[in-house]
Structures are given as structure tokens and as C-alpha cells.
Scaffold this motif. Structure first.
Motif: not given
Length: 300
Positions: A33-35, A55-60
Motif C-alpha cells: 500500500v502506497y500513500t 496539500l490538496v489530496a492524499t491518496v492511498a
């Protein structure tokens, strides 16, 4: 090939970013799993940034083993052929005295030309790869759709989108096309093309019903092509030579207020008014995208 793609919804003033794609130097590891953390830095005319990265997005992202698969074949379901209007040159302009147009004049013509307008609903299907591809549209005549239209963004966000195109001249047959482009490796799907004949559609020149009110509300109207003052009730012949012509006028994109998806080439405005194709941003924003990718955990 491997890639990470994510939709980005930056602050309203930052209109340059639709999505970002990052391809690593090495392949992703299956079962990990990458972030991804995505930040945007705006610039003003290529000079100093407006501020620190936001920071506009954090995606797993969970990586599975095996190939991603093939892109689905998109298509277009056409509406009946319609018509839209375009200002006939020469036009009369009014200075933006009050600043409502962000400093840009508003222009109108007393007559408008009717042109063929074709719209249709995208048919993209239901496939996991729609989140890893974007939509590209085309138009054309005579059974061919090869003129570039618009890039609409991540395909999974456009399952109910209507696209449209206003043609500059009449033809026996008008066509719209659509294809998908993979974020993963840049591969392109087959192009879905749909066409409709001109049939009995009648086109002509019609008066602009808003022209008189537009002139009455303007303190210093002038001819757009010569910059000479406009005298109410006069015509282009009254002020000498004019170089008639027309704009390109054709656009393709998401469905607009009229449901056709076509963007009127005469639309005006800017960032503070949410204008259309002729609009100009208050700030010319360059965008840097910083993408940090970290290993979150390994699945066993």
C-alpha cells in the motif's frame, strides 16, 4: 508500465490542474500500500509563488499483481442535429467601465449567423480502468472525426457527460468522436465515432434581440475592428471599410446550460465572473505539482 493518477480539486482560483500523473523509476511492488501526498504551488506570471505548497489530496493506493487490462471502447449517443448562433462581424463593443468584466469589453453584433450544432452523451461503460484514463473528444464531417476537441479529465468523472460541437460551415454529415487515454502507459482506446446527416435543418441570419438594449446601456460604444465610435442607428457602411469574417466558433467540452455541451465562441468574462472561452484569468497561474510517495505498509 506503472503509474499513479489522482484527481485534484484545487482552490477555485487555481483552474490549471485537472489531474496529476506520476510514473516511478521502478515498478510498484505487488501487495504493498502506497500513500501519495499531492501539493500545489501557484505562481504569478512565472515569478514568485503566492505562498507555501498546499496539500490538496492524499491518496492511498494498493498495488495488485498482474497487468491492468485493456481500455474499454467508448462511444457517443447523438442528440438530433440542432443549431446555435454566432455573432456576425462587425461587432460593437462597450468598455468595461464598472469592472464587472475584469477590464475586458463586452461586444455584440446586430445580426447573428445560425450554424449547425451537434451534441451527444458519452457512453463509457463500467470498467475499473476508467479511473486510470482520461477522455479526449473529436469532431468532423463526412464520416470522419479527427479535429481535436477537448480533454475532459478523468474518465470515471464523466459517465453522464454531454459533449457538443458547433460547426463553422454546413456539410452533408456531421460527426463526434471520443477516445480514452491511459494514465498508466499512454495507450489509446479505439475511437468511437457517431454521425448524423444535415437533413432538413434550415439555417440563416437572425437579428440579435439583445443588441438595442446593449447599445442603450453603453456610454461609449465603438466598432470592434476599427475602434471608431459607434453611432446608434448606423451600420458598418456608414463608417467606411470593414473586414467581415467570423471566429472559429467551434468548441467541445462538458455540457453547458443549454445541455448541448457547446461553448459559444462569443462568451465573455474572466475569473471573477466565471466566463467562457474568451475569458482571461485575473492571475496567470503556473502550477507546480509536488508528489510525495511513501511506503505505508507491506501486506503479508
Amino acid at each position: 508500465a506503472h503509474a499513479l493518477a489522482a484527481g485534484v480539486r484545487p482552490p477555485a482560483l487555481w483552474r490549471s490542474v485537472t489531474f496529476v500523473v506520476w510514473r516511478p523509476a521502478e515498478e510498484f511492488v505487488a501487495g504493498v500500500v502506497y500513500t501519495a501526498r499531492i501539493s500545489v504551488i501557484p505562481e504569478v506570471f512565472g515569478e514568485e509563488p503566492l505562498g507555501d505548497p498546499e496539500l490538496v489530496a492524499t491518496v492511498a493506493l494498493t498495488v495488485a499483481a498482474g497487468a491492468a487490462g485493456s481500455l474499454p471502447a467508448p462511444s457517443v449517443t447523438l442528440d438530433p442535429l440542432g443549431k446555435s448562433e454566432r455573432d456576425r462581424d462587425p461587432r460593437v463593443c462597450c468598455p468595461d467601465v464598472g469592472g464587472a468584466g475584469c477590464g475586458f469589453p463586452t461586444c455584440e453584433a446586430s445580426m447573428r449567423d445560425e450554424l449547425p450544432n451537434l451534441s451527444g452523451a458519452l457512453e463509457l461503460g463500467d470498467d475499473a480502468l476508467l479511473t486510470q484514463s482520461y477522455v479526449r473528444t473529436y469532431s468532423g464531417v463526412g464520416g470522419v472525426a479527427e479535429s481535436d476537441g477537448a480533454v475532459l479529465g478523468v474518465a470515471s468523472d464523466h459517465l453522464t457527460t454531454t459533449i457538443g460541437w458547433r460547426f463553422d460551415a454546413t456539410a452533408d454529415e456531421y460527426c463526434l468522436g471520443v477516445e480514452l487515454v491511459s494514465f498508466i502507459d499512454g495507450s489509446v482506446s479505439s475511437r468511437g465515432i457517431a454521425c448524423t446527416p444535415h437533413g432538413g435543418l434550415e439555417l440563416g441570419a437572425v437579428p440579435n434581440d439583445n443588441f438595442d438594449a446593449f447599445i442603450e446601456s453603453c456610454e461609449a460604444p465603438y466598432w470592434e475592428d476599427t475602434m471608431e465610435p459607434y453611432v446608434p442607428g448606423s451600420s458598418s457602411d456608414d463608417r467606411g471599410d470593414t473586414d467581415g469574417g467570423s471566429d472559429d466558433g467551434a468548441s467541445s467540452g462538458e455540457s453547458g446550460d443549454d445541455g448541448s455541451g457547446s461553448l459559444d465562441g462569443d462568451a465573455r468574462g474572466c475569473a471573477c465572473t466565471g466566463g467562457g472561452p474568451a475569458s482571461t484569468d485575473m492571475l496567470s497561474l503556473g502550477v507546480f505539482v509536488l508528489l510525495g510517495l511513501t511506503l505505508r505498509r507491506r501486506r503479508r
